[in-house]
Design a protein around this motif. Sequence first.
Motif, PDB file in Angstrom:
ATOM      1  N   ASN A  75     -29.229  17.916  37.375  1.00 63.86           N
ATOM      2  CA  ASN A  75     -30.341  17.645  36.457  1.00 63.86           C
ATOM      3  C   ASN A  75     -31.570  17.192  37.235  1.00 63.86           C
ATOM      4  OD1 ASN A  75     -28.310  15.295  36.057  1.00 63.86           O
ATOM      5  ND2 ASN A  75     -30.057  14.385  35.062  1.00 63.86           N
ATOM      6  N   ASP A  76     -32.193  16.100  36.925  1.00 63.36           N
ATOM      7  CA  ASP A  76     -33.540  15.768  37.432  1.00 63.36           C
ATOM      8  C   ASP A  76     -33.769  16.003  38.933  1.00 63.36           C
ATOM      9  OD1 ASP A  76     -33.121  14.516  35.003  1.00 63.36           O
ATOM     10  OD2 ASP A  76     -33.648  12.525  35.706  1.00 63.36           O
ATOM     11  N   GLN A 109     -30.285  15.039  40.859  1.00 62.65           N
ATOM     12  CA  GLN A 109     -29.132  14.485  40.154  1.00 62.65           C
ATOM     13  C   GLN A 109     -28.009  15.516  40.188  1.00 62.65           C
ATOM     14  OE1 GLN A 109     -29.021  11.151  38.043  1.00 62.65           O
ATOM     15  NE2 GLN A 109     -29.891  11.181  40.097  1.00 62.65           N
ATOM     16  N   TRP A 117     -22.604  17.034  33.128  1.00 64.31           N
ATOM     17  CA  TRP A 117     -23.090  15.739  33.622  1.00 64.31           C
ATOM     18  C   TRP A 117     -21.910  14.792  33.831  1.00 64.31           C
ATOM     19  CZ3 TRP A 117     -23.367  10.531  32.399  1.00 64.31           C
ATOM     20  CH2 TRP A 117     -24.344   9.792  33.084  1.00 64.31           C
ATOM     21  N   MET A 155     -23.160  10.459  38.889  1.00 64.45           N
ATOM     22  CA  MET A 155     -24.304  11.038  39.602  1.00 64.45           C
ATOM     23  C   MET A 155     -24.337  10.688  41.082  1.00 64.45           C
ATOM     24  SD  MET A 155     -26.253  12.989  37.866  1.00 64.45           S
ATOM     25  CE  MET A 155     -24.860  13.715  37.077  1.00 64.45           C
ATOM     26  N   PHE A 159     -28.585   7.220  40.046  1.00 65.25           N
ATOM     27  CA  PHE A 159     -29.472   7.851  39.065  1.00 65.25           C
ATOM     28  C   PHE A 159     -30.798   8.248  39.726  1.00 65.25           C
ATOM     29  CE2 PHE A 159     -28.162   6.752  34.409  1.00 65.25           C
ATOM     30  CZ  PHE A 159     -26.914   7.307  34.629  1.00 65.25           C
ATOM     31  N   SER A 160     -31.747   8.666  38.893  1.00 62.32           N
ATOM     32  CA  SER A 160     -32.997   9.213  39.429  1.00 62.32           C
ATOM     33  C   SER A 160     -33.846   8.190  40.169  1.00 62.32           C
ATOM     34  CB  SER A 160     -33.812   9.823  38.284  1.00 62.32           C
ATOM     35  OG  SER A 160     -33.198  11.037  37.918  1.00 62.32           O
ATOM     36  N   ARG A 203     -34.881   2.112  34.651  1.00 62.52           N
ATOM     37  CA  ARG A 203     -34.513   3.139  35.630  1.00 62.52           C
ATOM     38  C   ARG A 203     -35.642   4.073  36.066  1.00 62.52           C
ATOM     39  NH1 ARG A 203     -31.673   4.678  30.885  1.00 62.52           N
ATOM     40  NH2 ARG A 203     -32.435   6.601  29.910  1.00 62.52           N
ATOM     41  N   ASP A 204     -35.279   4.897  37.038  1.00 67.06           N
ATOM     42  CA  ASP A 204     -36.094   6.017  37.537  1.00 67.06           C
ATOM     43  C   ASP A 204     -37.345   5.571  38.294  1.00 67.06           C
ATOM     44  OD1 ASP A 204     -34.151   7.323  36.093  1.00 67.06           O
ATOM     45  OD2 ASP A 204     -35.462   7.865  34.425  1.00 67.06           O
ATOM     46  N   GLU A 207     -38.305   8.011  30.195  1.00 66.99           N
ATOM     47  CA  GLU A 207     -37.604   8.217  31.466  1.00 66.99           C
ATOM     48  C   GLU A 207     -38.568   8.797  32.509  1.00 66.99           C
ATOM     49  OE1 GLU A 207     -33.099   9.095  30.002  1.00 66.99           O
ATOM     50  OE2 GLU A 207     -34.359  10.877  30.016  1.00 66.99           O
ATOM     51  N   CYS A 208     -38.179   8.701  33.739  1.00 66.57           N
ATOM     52  CA  CYS A 208     -38.820   9.426  34.861  1.00 66.57           C
ATOM     53  C   CYS A 208     -40.347   9.393  34.882  1.00 66.57           C
ATOM     54  CB  CYS A 208     -38.351  10.881  34.850  1.00 66.57           C
ATOM     55  SG  CYS A 208     -36.589  11.043  35.021  1.00 66.57           S
ATOM     56  N   TYR A 250     -38.313  19.261  31.983  1.00 69.62           N
ATOM     57  CA  TYR A 250     -37.993  17.848  31.768  1.00 69.62           C
ATOM     58  C   TYR A 250     -37.886  17.100  33.092  1.00 69.62           C
ATOM     59  CZ  TYR A 250     -36.318  13.693  29.470  1.00 69.62           C
ATOM     60  OH  TYR A 250     -36.233  12.418  29.003  1.00 69.62           O
ATOM     61  N   ALA A 251     -38.205  15.807  33.019  1.00 72.49           N
ATOM     62  CA  ALA A 251     -38.020  14.900  34.165  1.00 72.49           C
ATOM     63  C   ALA A 251     -38.826  15.334  35.390  1.00 72.49           C
ATOM     64  CB  ALA A 251     -36.534  14.778  34.517  1.00 72.49           C
ATOM     65  N   TRP A 273     -36.855  19.647  36.077  1.00 74.16           N
ATOM     66  CA  TRP A 273     -35.558  20.216  35.715  1.00 74.16           C
ATOM     67  C   TRP A 273     -35.830  21.221  34.598  1.00 74.16           C
ATOM     68  CZ3 TRP A 273     -31.997  17.459  31.792  1.00 74.16           C
ATOM     69  CH2 TRP A 273     -30.762  18.125  31.695  1.00 74.16           C
ATOM     70  N   TRP A 329     -31.948  18.288  27.376  1.00 70.30           N
ATOM     71  CA  TRP A 329     -30.709  17.536  27.124  1.00 70.30           C
ATOM     72  C   TRP A 329     -29.977  18.018  25.872  1.00 70.30           C
ATOM     73  CZ3 TRP A 329     -27.968  15.524  30.549  1.00 70.30           C
ATOM     74  CH2 TRP A 329     -28.504  14.812  31.618  1.00 70.30           C
TER      75      TRP A 329
END
Length: 484
Positions: free
Chosen positions: A23-24, A40, A48, A51, A80-81, A151-152, A203-204, A267-268, A287, A291
Amino acid sequence: MKIDQNQKYRPSLHFSPKEKWLNDPNGLVFFKGEYHLFYQHNPNDSVWGPMHWGHAVSKDLIEWEQLDIAIYPDELGTIFSGSAVIDWNNTTGFFPNDPGIVAIYTQHLDSSDETGPKQVQSIAYSHDHGRSWIKYNGNPVLTHPTKVDFRDPKVFWYEQENKWIMSLATGQTISFYSSRNLIVWKFESEFGENIGFHEGVWECPDLFELPVENSGEKKWMLIVSVGDNSKLDEGSRSQYFIGSFDGNTFKPEHEEIKWLDYGKDNYAGVSFSDIPEEDGRRIYLAWMSNWRYANQVPTEGWRGQMTLPRELSLKKVDGDINVVQRVVKELDSYFQVKEEITDIMINDASPLSVNISERFVDVDLSFKNSNSSLYGVTVHHTKSHYTGIHIDTNNNTLTVTRENSGEVDFSDNFSLSQSIVLMDTSELKLRLIVDSASIELFVNEGEYSLTSLIFPNFACERISLFSADGEVQLKNGKFSVPSK
Ligand code: FRU
């Protein structure tokens, strides 16, 4: 292991993992002639799961070499990212001799008791351009007593004040932290309450400064991805904000929501760090999935791919500043012009059809409408699989329909159409890049983009242009196919 190009849906121009889940994009950074793409990755399954950071490098942003996994989970959690930077000034003390790469990432730990999952930020560094990694022995470097979605981290060097700035997704806001050494972090400010799109977890993030085309001005752009919300058709998508940043606080200069892409599959997205000044571009990739159905897309043995890398800039239209994205020029050498057509009229009696029969194609079209109320492009993947791009000139909408594009029934959501409301359709420029499992559409030289996965049996047999009624002029059409 070499990638088997004959594998069904395996892209030619887009990065995809040899095996298993992706993913990302993470840790995008340029160092000593190489672009690094971490991502990811679940190396154990093509859905998924726990990670890791996968790793690939490229000299031209298009052809990637997949390397060994860079960062593995440990007792603080899975990986994670996050981002990567070059510590040119040895602010960390990790590089007494030569500068090297530092990765800043989230660790996610599920817990079996009622305390719930925990997310913290950690760092690792590399002395051998990303081939091997040493985790900092004081990890984690940033924690929060209560926030669960924490996160991220995306980090950049804020030259004016000689400090690092981290943008971090904190629930439905972005928090900014600063540091002198990437180890000790100080909270600066939090952005996002009462502005932007809030129907999902944020996110991100990514924050950077960009020039506004044809002006001496510069503005700050903040990208924020927003997670899937099952009540809405769009699934996960990305918004952005334009404004100012003074080293402590980001201030937006608009109220309306701005979307980065009008397709479902972007995304991301985050940008590369440390692109040399003489190059000066801000390049991002994302990405290429959603999702809503990412875990179900019908590829076998591998799952997930990235968008093409795109250069970002800003453009002022009617006082409003919006992002413009163009695929990096490095892609051009992968194509040669097969057919160029100028100045022809298209109407219901004389559509235009160009045979392609290639694994990927790049089409540039510029239209001037006479009196057509509906015109467009059909990408015929095979005799029975096709994707439509329809321009409704009464409503000024452009719609991409993929219900007949090939395999679609892995998700109820995948067949729903994707559209853009345009300001004007009397003149329109389209660029579409078709690969084995995607169409990336750019309108008016990147003023809008629409990124869409597809799963046909073959990338492109032919392209046709049509007008359902009245006439539209094709001022210029350029059809390019693989150069090698
Ligand atoms: C975005 C995301 C990030 C997280 C990662 C986990 O797609 O949910 O917020 O770090 O994926 O794989």
